[in-house]
Motif scaffolding. Structure first.
Motif, short mmCIF file in Angstrom:
data_model
loop_
_atom_site.label_atom_id
_atom_site.label_comp_id
_atom_site.label_asym_id
_atom_site.label_seq_id
_atom_site.Cartn_x
_atom_site.Cartn_y
_atom_site.Cartn_z
N CYS A 132 0.83 -1.10 -0.27
CA CYS A 132 -0.18 0.11 -0.33
C CYS A 132 1.00 1.75 -0.14
N CYS A 134 -2.54 2.61 5.54
CA CYS A 134 -1.95 1.68 5.20
C CYS A 134 -2.41 0.25 5.94
N LEU A 157 -4.50 -2.06 3.98
CA LEU A 157 -4.18 -3.78 3.81
C LEU A 157 -4.96 -4.83 5.24
#
Length: 190
Positions: free
Chosen positions: A98, A115, A119
């Motif tokens: 990411c 991120c 994820l």
């Protein structure tokens, strides 16, 4: 091996883990003209981790590799590129990255949380034999505590499933998996 990691590894050899690592260039970094934050999760089966670690240690010539530091020298960039070649030539492990572009006024902690959430929410339910997420401990305890609170929040929000183990404070110094590099900047969040 750290006792918490040993407990997490008490599973089937076919169990899979995601190891998280970050790299970034801050907006004020004079070495790079495109500031970014990237969080990469490396997915692989427990039964494969020793062989992968050995291969990576041979490539870097040590048991330690730091991608952010390495990208600041031509020698480090060459090792980084060799790691990318190794990773792209092998079907295992899988890399999920990411990336967030950072503006001049961006907060790296906000980018990190964005991120992590992305994820985990995208991949926690898609990996059938996923046993755990493993994060490298950060330098400051206040940052580790911040991560623990955020991951607890993700559990409470049911984004992080209860059946997935979590190790968020292991200081591994990238010893085990120095290849947890920002291999590709595929998944743009912004």
């Amino acid at each position: 091996m750290h006792p918490s990691l040993a407990r997490l590894y008490q599973c089937s050899p076919h169990s899979e883990f995601l190891y998280f690592d970050e790299t970034y260039t801050a907006p004020e970094d004079p070495f790079h003209d495109r500031p970014f934050y990237a969080l990469t999760a490396v997915q692989f089966k427990y039964e494969d981790h020793s062989a992968i670690r050995q291969d990576i240690q041979e490539i870097v010539g040590a048991s330690y590799f730091h991608s952010t530091e390495s990208l600041r020298s031509s020698t480090g960039q060459a090792v980084f590129e060799e790691l990318v070649r190794y990773c792209s030539e092998n079907k295992d492990p899988s890399f999920i990255t990411c990336n967030v572009d950072l503006a001049q006024d961006s907060n790296i902690e906000d980018a990190r949380r964005e991120c992590i959430k992305h994820l985990i929410s995208e991949y926690a339910v898609k990996i059938p034999y996923l046993e755990g997420f493993i994060f490298e401990a950060r330098r400051e305890n206040k940052d580790n505590n911040r991560d623990r609170r955020f991951l607890k929040h993700l559990r409470e929000e049911k984004i992080l499933p209860d059946n997935i183990g979590l190790l968020g404070s292991l200081r591994m110094r990238k010893k085990c998996y120095g290849y947890r590099i920002s291999y590709a900047w595929h998944i743009g969040v912004r």
